[in-house]
Every structure is written in structure tokens, then in C-alpha cells.
Design an enzyme around this catalytic site. Sequence first.
Site, PDB file in Angstrom:
ATOM      1  N   CYS A 110       6.103   8.729   9.731  1.00  0.00           N
ATOM      2  CA  CYS A 110       5.136   7.556   8.967  1.00  0.00           C
ATOM      3  C   CYS A 110       3.902   7.183  10.053  1.00  0.00           C
ATOM      4  O   CYS A 110       2.747   7.062   9.396  1.00  0.00           O
ATOM      5  CB  CYS A 110       5.955   6.281   8.877  1.00  0.00           C
ATOM      6  SG  CYS A 110       7.441   6.634   7.597  1.00  0.00           S
ATOM      7  N   HIS A 244       1.649  -0.039   8.251  1.00  0.00           N
ATOM      8  CA  HIS A 244       2.375   0.679   7.528  1.00  0.00           C
ATOM      9  C   HIS A 244       3.089  -0.140   6.525  1.00  0.00           C
ATOM     10  O   HIS A 244       3.838  -1.145   6.783  1.00  0.00           O
ATOM     11  CB  HIS A 244       3.347   1.390   8.515  1.00  0.00           C
ATOM     12  CG  HIS A 244       4.418   2.319   7.638  1.00  0.00           C
ATOM     13  ND1 HIS A 244       3.936   3.317   6.797  1.00  0.00           N
ATOM     14  CD2 HIS A 244       5.829   2.513   8.007  1.00  0.00           C
ATOM     15  CE1 HIS A 244       5.082   3.803   6.318  1.00  0.00           C
ATOM     16  NE2 HIS A 244       5.921   3.450   7.155  1.00  0.00           N
ATOM     17  N   ASN A 275       6.645   2.745   0.120  1.00  0.00           N
ATOM     18  CA  ASN A 275       6.518   3.269   1.465  1.00  0.00           C
ATOM     19  C   ASN A 275       6.115   4.885   0.945  1.00  0.00           C
ATOM     20  O   ASN A 275       6.885   5.602   0.792  1.00  0.00           O
ATOM     21  CB  ASN A 275       7.793   3.304   2.190  1.00  0.00           C
ATOM     22  CG  ASN A 275       7.496   3.897   3.556  1.00  0.00           C
ATOM     23  OD1 ASN A 275       6.753   4.779   3.880  1.00  0.00           O
ATOM     24  ND2 ASN A 275       8.516   3.719   4.342  1.00  0.00           N
TER      25      ASN A 275
END
Length: 318
Positions: A110, A244, A275
Site C-alpha cells: 500500500c 491511505h 482501499n
Amino acid sequence: MSFKILGTGSFLPERVVTNDDLSHMVETSDQWITQRVGVKERHVCTTESATDLGTEAARRALENAGVSASELDLVIAATISADTISPGLGAMVQNRLGASCPAFDLNAACPGFLFALETAAGFFARKAVKKVLVVSAERMSGLLDWTDRSTCCIFGDGAGAAVLGEGEGYLASELHTQGGDDVISIPTAWNNSPFFQVEQPKSCVHMKGQETYKFAVTSMVSDIRSVMEKAGITGEQVKAVIPHQANLRIVNEARRRLPEIPQDRFMVNIETRGNTSSASEPILLDETARSGLLQPGDYVVLSAFGGGLSSAACVIRW
């Protein structure tokens, strides 16, 4: 010499899957997902590949920057879900764009986009490049166990990109990794060898939620404070935080622990995006920039965390 951001772009697949849609697939509900994750809907690929997503995001970033593909000196792609092991996403996007420059992939889960920015900064510091494309594209829907309600409701597909040029806009950064696969892992099934005798786990996202939450909040708060100190700026000077989009509760808790930054400076799009792993930050950055919020000279903080376990943050002057 570091770099400045010349333009951004993002792209999402057409198909939208709502929480109500998921409730017909697994034992869950809109209320359960919204309360625990903050996601209402997510975009998922039906016919689109990761290359399709990344190429369109890159095209939009180039158009926004007023830069042609022929001007690019380097393409860096951040992804954990490229369509093929080789060629990588970067090479495929470079080919689709018609660019003629080196291209490679970077896998840092990520935080990959932020790791890629740091990598690009090294090329600029050596004056080896003048214009660089950094692109993140993720087809997370292909890496999920769609019978596991704890993970399948979190993720979405999408891509984001940024075109970088010579300048002094990259002010400070932090990169961290504490290696291990005990909290987050996505195994790869290497099943072709007739000699390998170890049973292979299912190739999908495996994640321990509580441990991930603790790591995410702690690293996000620490990394953001560190890069602000390095850049010599205060929380009041930050125009936008691009965190994030893993879980709305993580963002809210980090926001609570960073009272020096006004709460409305934390940007969020997880409700409609989910996500999207390494694509999360460039998608949100592009949406924030195109909203008109960011003006030349504004300070933007990016922060990410994920598999590795890894985390990263940086301060960019717009």
C-alpha cells in the site's frame, strides 16, 4: 534538486459494487461494513486489466501536466497486482503510451506510490531525468477471497498517476519496513514445479485486523509528525493530508492523535472507493487537486501503511 508535481490523473473501472450487493454474496450488511470500515461502495474490474487502469490514469496525468509521452525519461509503476509477472505494469503502460524510456515496477504494497516517489527523487537528485511518470494501478478484486467478509468488503480497484518534473517541491520523506508476513500477506502459488513439496496457501489477501489497525495508526501519526518536522512546517500550514484509505476508523483515530493539524485537512474518499492499495494515495491526490483545493505553494502531506509491514510519508510543496 528534487522534483515538483506537474500533473495528476486517476481512473476507476465502471462497475460499482455496493454493500447491499455484497450482502447477497457473504453474511454481511451495509451497516456492518460502514461501521467497521467506512466503505459504502467500490469500483471493481469486469473486463479491465491493471494495465488498462494504469494507462488511462497515466494519460490523464500527462494531459493535466501538458507533457507528451515522448518527453518521459522514466516510468516507475507501483503495484502488487500487475497482470503479468513479466512484463511488469510499468513496461506495459510505457508501451501503451508510446513512450521510449526505461520502465520498472516497485512492490511495497500500500505505501508503494510513496516509495516510488522517493525512488524518483533519487533520479532527479543525480540529474539523470527531467520528467518522470509514477503510476499505481491495482486490481485488488482478483486477490480477494470473496467468501471472507472481513476482507472482501474493504478493497476496490483503480489507478492513479503523477507526472514529475524538475523542481524543489519534494521537501521531506520517511520510509519504514519491519519485515514479516504474520500480519498481512498475499501468498503467490508457485505450483509448476514437480519437485516442490510444500503445500501452497490460497493466493489471496490474509490480514489480521487488530494488528493492522495498531500498526497503521501508530506509524501514520509518527511518520506525519516526523516529515513535518523535517520540512520545518506546522500543522496549521498543512493544506491537505492525503492518507491511505484503508479504513475510516484508522484515519479518524490518526486525526484525533494529530490535533496540531486541523481535522478538515484530512482528505477522505474511502466511502466510494474502498482501499485500492498503492493506488489509494494518487487517486485521492488527483481528486483533491482537481477539486481546486490545492494552490501553488501549498503544503501537502501524504501518508501510507500496509504489507511489509511498511509505512511511508512525505511533504510536497504544490
